[in-house]
Structure formats: structure tokens, C-alpha cells
Scaffold this motif. Structure first.
Motif, PDB file in Angstrom:
ATOM      1  N   SER A   1       0.841  -1.208   0.000  1.00 41.88           N
ATOM      2  CA  SER A   1       0.000   0.000   0.000  1.00 41.88           C
ATOM      3  C   SER A   1       0.873   1.254   0.000  1.00 41.88           C
ATOM      4  CB  SER A   1      -0.919   0.002   1.231  1.00 41.88           C
ATOM      5  OG  SER A   1      -0.164   0.110   2.417  1.00 41.88           O
TER       6      SER A   1
ATOM      7  N   LYS B   1       3.512   8.888  -2.733  1.00 38.66           N
ATOM      8  CA  LYS B   1       2.188   8.659  -2.148  1.00 38.66           C
ATOM      9  C   LYS B   1       1.815   9.788  -1.188  1.00 38.66           C
ATOM     10  CE  LYS B   1      -0.340   5.261   0.699  1.00 38.66           C
ATOM     11  NZ  LYS B   1      -1.393   4.865  -0.244  1.00 38.66           N
TER      12      LYS B   1
ATOM     13  N   VAL C   1      -0.140  10.691   2.166  1.00 35.00           N
ATOM     14  CA  VAL C   1      -0.510   9.925   3.349  1.00 35.00           C
ATOM     15  C   VAL C   1      -1.197  10.836   4.351  1.00 35.00           C
ATOM     16  CG1 VAL C   1       0.364   8.530   5.262  1.00 35.00           C
ATOM     17  CG2 VAL C   1       1.421   8.339   2.996  1.00 35.00           C
ATOM     18  N   ARG C   2      -2.266  10.315   4.949  1.00 37.33           N
ATOM     19  CA  ARG C   2      -2.988  11.059   5.974  1.00 37.33           C
ATOM     20  C   ARG C   2      -3.041  10.250   7.276  1.00 37.33           C
ATOM     21  NH1 ARG C   2      -4.613  12.797   1.189  1.00 37.33           N
ATOM     22  NH2 ARG C   2      -5.224  15.009   0.953  1.00 37.33           N
TER      23      ARG C   2
ATOM     24  N   ASN D   1      -3.659   6.276   7.936  1.00 40.59           N
ATOM     25  CA  ASN D   1      -3.397   5.446   6.751  1.00 40.59           C
ATOM     26  C   ASN D   1      -2.397   4.336   7.085  1.00 40.59           C
ATOM     27  OD1 ASN D   1      -3.551   7.971   4.078  1.00 40.59           O
ATOM     28  ND2 ASN D   1      -5.160   6.982   5.254  1.00 40.59           N
ATOM     29  N   SER D   2      -2.561   3.210   6.412  1.00 37.31           N
ATOM     30  CA  SER D   2      -1.645   2.077   6.593  1.00 37.31           C
ATOM     31  C   SER D   2      -0.575   2.084   5.515  1.00 37.31           C
ATOM     32  CB  SER D   2      -2.411   0.749   6.532  1.00 37.31           C
ATOM     33  OG  SER D   2      -3.344   0.651   7.576  1.00 37.31           O
TER      34      SER D   2
ATOM     35  N   SER E   1       2.938  13.825   3.661  1.00 42.10           N
ATOM     36  CA  SER E   1       1.864  13.654   4.637  1.00 42.10           C
ATOM     37  C   SER E   1       1.110  14.962   4.822  1.00 42.10           C
ATOM     38  CB  SER E   1       2.431  13.192   5.978  1.00 42.10           C
ATOM     39  OG  SER E   1       3.236  14.194   6.559  1.00 42.10           O
TER      40      SER E   1
END
Length: 583
Positions: A499, A504, A506-507, A510-511, A582
């Protein structure tokens, strides 16, 4: 209201003999009854249905608690059975997974294992401890009184963590002082059981060279009957001479599920003489592996069936035996018949019986035991050593459960690697023994990548033990017997993003998931870093999933670099890195 025990004992001390012993005994039994009759809150607020019970035979141990089904679900509330304070919190990818230990004022400890999560306050505290130790695996003891629960308080959520084979709650009651687990079925939890144990098979053994059963050293018998009353199948008879022993294949089932559970008590009688009885009220972790001495270990390894020995072998210090006359052996001397009765009981009092007759004969054994040049007699009470030019074995005293012949031989395979045979997997080991294999000169440049391989029946060697190199020799300790050789692992572990991808977004919550594995010596260590700072990542060895839950309280918004490092057991290191943003 709690009785004033100080006042009561003061009054007893003023009494004259012979009243005092009887009164003291009455109070002792009364206290024992009160302990067992406590009104515990059930650990789950659903009907308690078991997939496993206390004393059930498992791999290398008796099961020390109850496995309570959670209706195939994860996340059911788990409750404290009575007032108490958290004494221990353990998190591991293996074993009990996430486990909570709560001490109670009555001198007992309740254990809740394979949890999915702890209560929020414990969950936050344990995460701080994991970050402080930079380890997902943690075994910690909170300060006394830090986490206090009342009877019926929620302490966590049920799960499938650790070595669990499916969603359930593993529940135990232990004596706090001795840490001995106590049979929870002795307490008034509402678990329906109206079924008598089932009996499936009987084994009979000649216990020395002069003895025999049906003119051989070992015989198996099938059962006739059902619903509590069993006998040998029509036409089957037992003729014996000398000292013989019995073993019984028996299981129990409870009302609400068809899962195979363990039996509570077995009694062996010869006529009016009780020869043997075991009863599993408590267990001792320090001797629990001796379960392998209690069962016919060889039968289990060959056929995957658990036969309770109804006699004890040389190296068996278990304290579950109430009666062991002549260690449970039946003496067949001269001519005549001996009526045998075996009674199997569960905790609820349901019982099954097996009755048959042994025909004694005066004729001793005439069987011929053929010599095997590779076999050596190993006395389980003494240390044993065996050596060749390319291998050696050192077995300590009390490693084997009984004295017997074992195969020892060494050779080289087509690649010039040493191959050592130490008995086979049907021999049980209580302690670790030491084996040594000589490293071929061609492998010396890669000596730091060598590990032990166990040769399977198909001839293929599988990773077994990292061991150590001492000069020209590889040395490893093991608690399984079989055939071993050397393997070389020069490949790095494997990391696959699941994932995560570079760039990416990310928040919070999230994983970030990866799949990790090592096909050689096995994974030794796993770590995840964000901007070179260690972050918590949970590991599930069953799926290979390594997961970090992103937390904006620990990592501020912005651009970051993620790095995953996996180290195997011989020092091969694999790394993966990527950037993310993030919010």
C-alpha cells in the motif's frame, strides 16, 4: 460481608485438642470451596463455546487455558472477570500475540491472549513503550496500580494475533505466586457439557525384552461400542506375558461445538487394583514439555494421533499423576485372566469406560531383535556422545524421555556436504542437544552464511537453525532429531510494497503495508524508519505483512523518506526506500 478470619483463628487457638485439627481442616476446605465458587464475570458477553480446553494435548505441551470461540469475528469486547490490576502486557508476532495479565486480590491472575487491541489507555501506554525500546515485540510490567479494572470492565478487543489459527480468545486462570495455570472449567462459567468422552483406540506394549503382547512387542486394538461404553471389537483378544503397558486414544467434546478437546481424568484398574490415574487440575510451565513423555510420542509423529500412556516412562516428572503403582505396568505372570477397566472422565463428570480381559501366559518372549550396526543404546539418565570424522553429537542427560536405541551415522552428499543422522523425528527431546558438522574447505569463504538444514523425507533440505561457526566446524543446538546437513544463504530478504509507492500522499490513520519474507535462513529483524527515525510497524509472520499506521502526532505534515530494512539470520540485509507526503 467478608468473615473476620483473625477473630476466628484467635478463638480456635483457645480450643483444646483434639478439636483444632478438624476445625482447621474445615476452614481450609471452606476457603478452597469459596475460591472455586467465585462469581466471575465471563470474559466475553456471548455464549461461551470452546474450540480447545485446559489440558488438551498440543504440540510439545498441554494447553494451559480455554480457547473461546468469537463467532468467527475480530473485535468483540473482552471483559475483566473480577476486580484487578494489570501486572503484565506482552506483544509479539508469535505465541500469545497481544496478551494481558491481570492480578486479582484472591491470589490469582487472569490471562487474555490473541487480542486485537487493548483498552485505549493501555494501547497508548504500550505504544510509548514500544517506541522507547524501538521494538514491536515487547514484554513489560506496568507500575503497580497504573491500570486498575473492576469486574466487568472492558479491557480490550478479541482478535487473531500471534500464533492463533483463527479468531478466538485464549483465556487462563493462574496462581499468581507460582504462575501455575489452573483448570478454568473448575469454576462456574456457563459452558454446557453433557457428552461423555470418546475412546477410539488402545495400544499395548511389552515393556522389556522378556515380555510380549500377542507374541510381539506392540499391538493396536480398535474399539467397539459408543456413548460411554466401549470394548474391544469382536474377535480381538490380548494375550501377554511379563510387564505390559497400555495407552489410550481418547478425546472429549462439549455440547455447543464438535471440536476435539482434551480429557480430564483417566483411571486404569486391574481387577480391584487401581494401577494408574492422571487428573489435570493444574499445570506447571517448567515441566509442560514433558507432555511428550506422557503420550506415545512416536505414534503421534507417525500417525498424528494422541495416545495417553497409562504408565510412566523413565524421564517423566509431571505431577498430574494421583496413582502410579509399578508406574502403571500390568504384571502378567503365569496362566490366568486379568479383567481390565479404563475409565475416562471430563470435568463435568461425564464418563466413559473400556473393559476387556488380558489372558496371561507363562511363555516368555521368543522374538529375535536384529542388530543394526548404526544403532547405539542411549541411556536417558546419562550424557551420550557420538563422533565421526565429519560429525559429532552430544546428548545431555534427561534429554530423551526413555532409554532406547538410536541411529547415528554420517556421510557426504553429491556436493561434498556432510550429512548427519541422529535418530529420526519420532524420538522426542526435552532438552537441546548439540550437533557439529565439519565445513568443507570449499565453503570456508562463505562460512558466515552457513546455517543448518533439516533433510525431509523427499530428500530436500529445509532451513532449520542459524547455529555458529567455530573454526572448521559448524555447531547448532536442537530439540528435534532427524537428518541434518549444511545450507548456505547468500540471498537478501524480499520486500514488496503493498500500500505504498513513491510520491504517495498519506494522511493520519493510513496504513503503510509491505510484504516481507526470506526463503533462506529466515527473518531475524525488521525495522521501519521515517526520516531516519524508527517508527512502529507490526509484523504478521503468517502473511508476511509489515504494517505501519501513520500518526500525525508523531510525524508532522510535509515531505518524508520512508525506509524499510529486513535482516535475515545470517546477516543478509535488504532495504527499500521511497518518498511520500503527509497531510
Amino acid at each position: 460481608m467478608e468473615p473476620n478470619y483473625s477473630f476466628i483463628f484467635a478463638q480456635i487457638s483457645n480450643l483444646r485438642m483434639p478439636y483444632k485439627p478438624a476445625i482447621y481442616l474445615f476452614i481450609f476446605l471452606f476457603c478452597q470451596f469459596r475460591a472455586l465458587a467465585q462469581d466471575f464475570h465471563p470474559p466475553l458477553n456471548i455464549p461461551l463455546v470452546l474450540s480447545g480446553n485446559f489440558g488438551e494435548i498440543r504440540s510439545n505441551h498441554f494447553h494451559s487455558g480455554l480457547d473461546i470461540k468469537t463467532q468467527g469475528r475480530i473485535g468483540l469486547p473482552v471483559f475483566c472477570i473480577t476486580d484487578g490490576t494489570v501486572a503484565r502486557v506482552k506483544v509479539s508476532p508469535y505465541g500469545y500475540g497481544k496478551a494481558l495479565y491481570i492480578n486479582h486480590p484472591n491470589g490469582q491472575t487472569s490471562v487474555y491472549a490473541h487480542l486485537n487491541s487493548f483498552s485505549p489507555e493501555i494501547e497508548a501506554w504500550i505504544e510509548d513503550q514500544q517506541y522507547a525500546q524501538k521494538s514491536y515485540d515487547i514484554n513489560t510490567f506496568p507500575p503497580a496500580g497504573k491500570f486498575v479494572f473492576k469486574k466487568g470492565d472492558e479491557i480490550g478487543k478479541s482478535g487473531n494475533s500471534g500464533s492463533s489459527g483463527g479468531p478466538h480468545l485464549h483465556f487462563e486462570i493462574r496462581d499468581t505466586k507460582t504462575e501455575r495455570p489452573i483448570n478454568p472449567l473448575k469454576y462456574p462459567f456457563k459452558i454446557a457439557d453433557n457428552k461423555a468422552p470418546s475412546i477410539y483406540g488402545l495400544s499395548v506394549y511389552a515393556l522389556d525384552d522378556k515380555s510380549h503382547v500377542n507374541n510381539t512387542h506392540y499391538a493396536n486394538f480398535s474399539m467397539g461400542g459408543s456413548y460411554g461404553n466401549y470394548s474391544l471389537k469382536p474377535g480381538e483378544t490380548i494375550s501377554a506375558h511379563g510387564n505390559i503397558g497400555f495407552a489410550l486414544h481418547t478425546i472429549d467434546r462439549l455440547d455447543a461445538a464438535n471440536n476435539k478437546c482434551g480429557v480430564y481424568k483417566v483411571t486404569l484398574s486391574a481387577g480391584n487394583d487401581i494401577l494408574y490415574q492422571f487428573e489435570i487440575d493444574e499445570l506447571d510451565f517448567s515441566t509442560n514439555r514433558y507432555m511428550n513423555a506422557h503420550i506415545d510420542y512416536r505414534n503421534y509423529k507417525k500417525y498424528r494421533k494422541h495416545y495417553h500412556r497409562l504408565y510412566t516412562v523413565e524421564n517423566n516428572p509431571l505431577d498430574i499423576y494421583n496413582i502410579r503403582k509399578r508406574n502403571g505396568a500390568l504384571q502378567c505372570i503365569g496362566e490366568g485372566e486379568i479383567p481390565i477397566k479404563i475409565t475416562v472422565e471430563d470435568v463435568a463428570g461425564n464418563a466413559s469406560t473400556l473393559e476387556f480381559t488380558v489372558q496371561c501366559t507363562a511363555q516368555p518372549s521368543t522374538r529375535i531383535i536384529e542388530a543394526n550396526p548404526n544403532q547405539q543404546w542411549v541411556d536417558c539418565k546419562k550424557p551420550f556422545e557420538w563422533k565421526s570424522d565429519i560429525a559429532s553429537v552430544a546428548i545431555p542427560s534427561s534429554c530423551l524421555y526413555l532409554s532406547e536405541y538410536m541411529d547415528f551415522k554420517s556421510s557426504t552428499d553429491n556436493n561434498g556436504l556432510p550429512v548427519l543422522t541422529v535418530g529420526d523425528e519420532t524420538y522426542g527431546a526435552q532438552k537441546s542437544y548439540t550437533l557439529r558438522l565439519k565445513i568443507p574447505e570449499t565453503l570456508m569463504p562463505k562460512a558466515n552464511k552457513i546455517h543448518l538444514g533439516k533433510v525431509a523425507a523427499n530428500g530436500r533440505a529445509y532451513p532449520d537453525n542459524p547455529g555458529e561457526v567455530h573454526g572448521a566446524w559448524f555447531e547448532a543446538k536442537n530439540r528435534e532429531f532427524g537428518t541434518y546437513t549444511l545450507l548456505v544463504d547468500t540471498l537478501n530478504p524480499y520486500i514488496k510494497p503493498l500500500s505504498f509507492y513513491p510520491g504517495k500522499e498519506v494522511r493520519n490513520g493510513n496504513s503503510l503495508r509491505f510484504r516481507i519474507k526470506d526463503s533462506g535462513s529466515g527473518i531475524q529483524e525488521y525495522n521501519m524508519y521515517i526520516d531516519d527515525q524508527w517508527v512502529l510497524a507490526s509484523y504478521d509472520y503468517r502473511t508476511g505483512a509489515l504494517t505501519h499506521i501513520f500518526d500525525t502526532e508523531r510525524i508532522k505534515p510535509g515531505k518524508h523518506v520512508l525506509r524499510v530494512e529486513i535482516l535475515d539470520k545470517v546477516g543478509n540485509l535488504e532495504s527499500y526506500s521511497g518518498t511520500f507526503t503527509s497531510y
